[in-house]
Structure formats: structure tokens, C-alpha cells
Design a protein around this motif. Structure first.
Motif, PDB file in Angstrom:
ATOM      1  N   MET A 244       3.934 -12.143 -13.797  1.00  0.00           N
ATOM      2  CA  MET A 244       3.283 -12.200 -12.505  1.00  0.00           C
ATOM      3  C   MET A 244       1.832 -12.588 -12.709  1.00  0.00           C
ATOM      4  N   GLN A 245       1.390 -13.557 -11.963  1.00  0.00           N
ATOM      5  CA  GLN A 245      -0.003 -13.980 -11.995  1.00  0.00           C
ATOM      6  C   GLN A 245      -0.689 -13.480 -10.735  1.00  0.00           C
ATOM      7  N   PHE A 246      -1.878 -12.960 -10.897  1.00  0.00           N
ATOM      8  CA  PHE A 246      -2.615 -12.433  -9.751  1.00  0.00           C
ATOM      9  C   PHE A 246      -3.780 -13.355  -9.413  1.00  0.00           C
ATOM     10  N   CYS A 247      -4.180 -13.340  -8.157  1.00  0.00           N
ATOM     11  CA  CYS A 247      -5.247 -14.212  -7.680  1.00  0.00           C
ATOM     12  C   CYS A 247      -6.624 -13.732  -8.113  1.00  0.00           C
ATOM     13  N   CYS A 248      -6.774 -12.425  -8.346  1.00  0.00           N
ATOM     14  CA  CYS A 248      -8.071 -11.885  -8.748  1.00  0.00           C
ATOM     15  C   CYS A 248      -7.873 -10.555  -9.476  1.00  0.00           C
ATOM     16  N   GLU A 249      -8.901 -10.089 -10.118  1.00  0.00           N
ATOM     17  CA  GLU A 249      -8.830  -8.836 -10.873  1.00  0.00           C
ATOM     18  C   GLU A 249      -8.591  -7.633  -9.963  1.00  0.00           C
ATOM     19  N   ASN A 250      -9.181  -7.618  -8.772  1.00  0.00           N
ATOM     20  CA  ASN A 250      -8.963  -6.508  -7.848  1.00  0.00           C
ATOM     21  C   ASN A 250      -7.499  -6.400  -7.451  1.00  0.00           C
ATOM     22  N   MET A 251      -6.866  -7.545  -7.184  1.00  0.00           N
ATOM     23  CA  MET A 251      -5.452  -7.533  -6.822  1.00  0.00           C
ATOM     24  C   MET A 251      -4.619  -7.034  -8.006  1.00  0.00           C
ATOM     25  N   LYS A 252      -4.955  -7.488  -9.187  1.00  0.00           N
ATOM     26  CA  LYS A 252      -4.239  -7.060 -10.392  1.00  0.00           C
ATOM     27  C   LYS A 252      -4.375  -5.556 -10.603  1.00  0.00           C
ATOM     28  N   ASP A 253      -5.582  -5.038 -10.453  1.00  0.00           N
ATOM     29  CA  ASP A 253      -5.852  -3.616 -10.690  1.00  0.00           C
ATOM     30  C   ASP A 253      -5.240  -2.704  -9.639  1.00  0.00           C
ATOM     31  N   ASN A 254      -4.996  -3.205  -8.444  1.00  0.00           N
ATOM     32  CA  ASN A 254      -4.536  -2.365  -7.342  1.00  0.00           C
ATOM     33  C   ASN A 254      -3.093  -2.596  -6.925  1.00  0.00           C
ATOM     34  N   THR A 255      -2.352  -3.410  -7.683  1.00  0.00           N
ATOM     35  CA  THR A 255      -0.957  -3.710  -7.363  1.00  0.00           C
ATOM     36  C   THR A 255      -0.035  -3.016  -8.347  1.00  0.00           C
ATOM     37  N   ASN A 256       1.070  -2.514  -7.820  1.00  0.00           N
ATOM     38  CA  ASN A 256       2.064  -1.844  -8.639  1.00  0.00           C
ATOM     39  C   ASN A 256       3.439  -2.358  -8.253  1.00  0.00           C
ATOM     40  N   THR A 257       4.338  -2.471  -9.225  1.00  0.00           N
ATOM     41  CA  THR A 257       5.699  -2.927  -8.962  1.00  0.00           C
ATOM     42  C   THR A 257       6.718  -1.804  -9.121  1.00  0.00           C
ATOM     43  N   ASN A 258       6.259  -0.641  -9.476  1.00  0.00           N
ATOM     44  CA  ASN A 258       7.131   0.496  -9.729  1.00  0.00           C
ATOM     45  C   ASN A 258       7.316   1.295  -8.441  1.00  0.00           C
ATOM     46  N   LYS A 259       8.554   1.623  -8.095  1.00  0.00           N
ATOM     47  CA  LYS A 259       8.818   2.396  -6.872  1.00  0.00           C
ATOM     48  C   LYS A 259       8.109   3.752  -6.880  1.00  0.00           C
ATOM     49  N   ALA A 260       7.788   4.282  -8.062  1.00  0.00           N
ATOM     50  CA  ALA A 260       7.077   5.564  -8.139  1.00  0.00           C
ATOM     51  C   ALA A 260       5.668   5.460  -7.573  1.00  0.00           C
ATOM     52  N   CYS A 261       5.164   4.235  -7.390  1.00  0.00           N
ATOM     53  CA  CYS A 261       3.803   4.057  -6.883  1.00  0.00           C
ATOM     54  C   CYS A 261       3.631   4.602  -5.475  1.00  0.00           C
ATOM     55  N   PHE A 262       4.737   4.761  -4.740  1.00  0.00           N
ATOM     56  CA  PHE A 262       4.642   5.278  -3.373  1.00  0.00           C
ATOM     57  C   PHE A 262       4.203   6.740  -3.353  1.00  0.00           C
ATOM     58  N   ASP A 263       4.367   7.424  -4.465  1.00  0.00           N
ATOM     59  CA  ASP A 263       3.949   8.823  -4.572  1.00  0.00           C
ATOM     60  C   ASP A 263       2.495   8.977  -5.005  1.00  0.00           C
ATOM     61  N   CYS A 264       1.863   7.897  -5.432  1.00  0.00           N
ATOM     62  CA  CYS A 264       0.490   7.955  -5.937  1.00  0.00           C
ATOM     63  C   CYS A 264      -0.479   7.478  -4.852  1.00  0.00           C
ATOM     64  N   PRO A 265      -1.338   8.362  -4.353  1.00  0.00           N
ATOM     65  CA  PRO A 265      -2.258   7.973  -3.285  1.00  0.00           C
ATOM     66  C   PRO A 265      -3.312   6.951  -3.718  1.00  0.00           C
ATOM     67  N   ASP A 266      -3.464   6.752  -5.016  1.00  0.00           N
ATOM     68  CA  ASP A 266      -4.447   5.783  -5.504  1.00  0.00           C
ATOM     69  C   ASP A 266      -3.908   4.355  -5.533  1.00  0.00           C
ATOM     70  N   THR A 267      -2.600   4.182  -5.408  1.00  0.00           N
ATOM     71  CA  THR A 267      -2.010   2.849  -5.413  1.00  0.00           C
ATOM     72  C   THR A 267      -2.081   2.271  -4.005  1.00  0.00           C
ATOM     73  N   LEU A 268      -2.629   1.065  -3.897  1.00  0.00           N
ATOM     74  CA  LEU A 268      -2.832   0.452  -2.583  1.00  0.00           C
ATOM     75  C   LEU A 268      -1.800  -0.610  -2.233  1.00  0.00           C
ATOM     76  N   ILE A 269      -1.442  -1.439  -3.219  1.00  0.00           N
ATOM     77  CA  ILE A 269      -0.590  -2.600  -2.968  1.00  0.00           C
ATOM     78  C   ILE A 269       0.704  -2.487  -3.761  1.00  0.00           C
ATOM     79  N   TYR A 270       1.820  -2.765  -3.107  1.00  0.00           N
ATOM     80  CA  TYR A 270       3.126  -2.801  -3.764  1.00  0.00           C
ATOM     81  C   TYR A 270       3.582  -4.249  -3.818  1.00  0.00           C
ATOM     82  N   TYR A 271       4.119  -4.651  -4.965  1.00  0.00           N
ATOM     83  CA  TYR A 271       4.707  -5.984  -5.098  1.00  0.00           C
ATOM     84  C   TYR A 271       6.208  -5.814  -5.247  1.00  0.00           C
ATOM     85  N   ASN A 272       6.960  -6.374  -4.310  1.00  0.00           N
ATOM     86  CA  ASN A 272       8.414  -6.333  -4.351  1.00  0.00           C
ATOM     87  C   ASN A 272       8.891  -7.607  -5.049  1.00  0.00           C
ATOM     88  N   GLU A 273       9.292  -7.443  -6.293  1.00  0.00           N
ATOM     89  CA  GLU A 273       9.693  -8.581  -7.121  1.00  0.00           C
ATOM     90  C   GLU A 273      10.923  -9.286  -6.555  1.00  0.00           C
TER      91      GLU A 273
END
Length: 95
Positions: free
Chosen positions: A1-30
Motif C-alpha cells: 500500500m502506498q500512502f499520499c503523505c506521512e500523516n495518512m500513513k501514520d494514522n491509517t490501519n488495516t487491522n479490524k482491531a483498530c476499531f477498538d483503539c481510540p487513537d486510530t483515525l483512518i481505516y483502510y478496507n483492502e
């Protein structure tokens, strides 16, 4: 996966467990190649986004509708309730 910027890379998660983490902002559905802002309400909902919230770059167009269309053409009327082909359970179907 290529990201458009470092902020997007740092704040995106592809793991379904990310929904339980309040610090995760963006979900990527592969499977659908779509990005979304997580709704932290205890579930797994997210609001699809078309542009990066940090740099404004256009994100890939979601393939969700195409996924349903292709499975319907293959005879799967309810793809979440049936045993769909294995390639449709990941991003292999559009790669």
C-alpha cells in the motif's frame, strides 16, 4: 500500500482491531480499496472518504460497488451469507 503523505500513513490501519483503539483515525478496507474515518462507537463502522484529510490528495475510488456487481454476475445474491470464491475475500479479485 502506498500512502499520499506521512500523516495518512501514520494514522491509517488495516487491522479490524483498530476499531477498538481510540487513537486510530483512518481505516483502510483492502477488499474494497477504500479509506474511511472510523466511528468510535463500539462497532466497526466508518465513513468513506475520497480525499486525504491532511494533504487533500484524491484517494483511490472505492471498489465496493464493483465487488457486489461482480459477485452478482457470478450468481451470488447475498455474498455475505454464502461461501464466495476465496479471491473475493481479499484484494486479489481486483489486483
Amino acid at each position: 500500500m502506498q500512502f499520499c503523505c506521512e500523516n495518512m500513513k501514520d494514522n491509517t490501519n488495516t487491522n479490524k482491531a483498530c476499531f477498538d483503539c481510540p487513537d486510530t483515525l483512518i481505516y483502510y478496507n483492502e477488499k474494497f480499496d477504500q479509506f474511511g474515518i472510523i466511528i468510535h462507537d463500539g462497532g466497526t463502522s466508518y465513513i468513506c472518504i475520497n480525499f486525504c484529510p491532511w494533504c487533500g490528495q484524491k484517494l483511490p475510488e472505492s471498489k465496493r460497488d464493483r465487488w457486489f456487481d461482480e459477485l452478482e454476475e457470478l450468481g451470488y445474491d447475498s455474498p455475505f451469507d454464502t461461501d464466495i470464491p476465496v479471491e473475493y475475500k481479499s484484494n486479489k479479485w481486483y489486483k
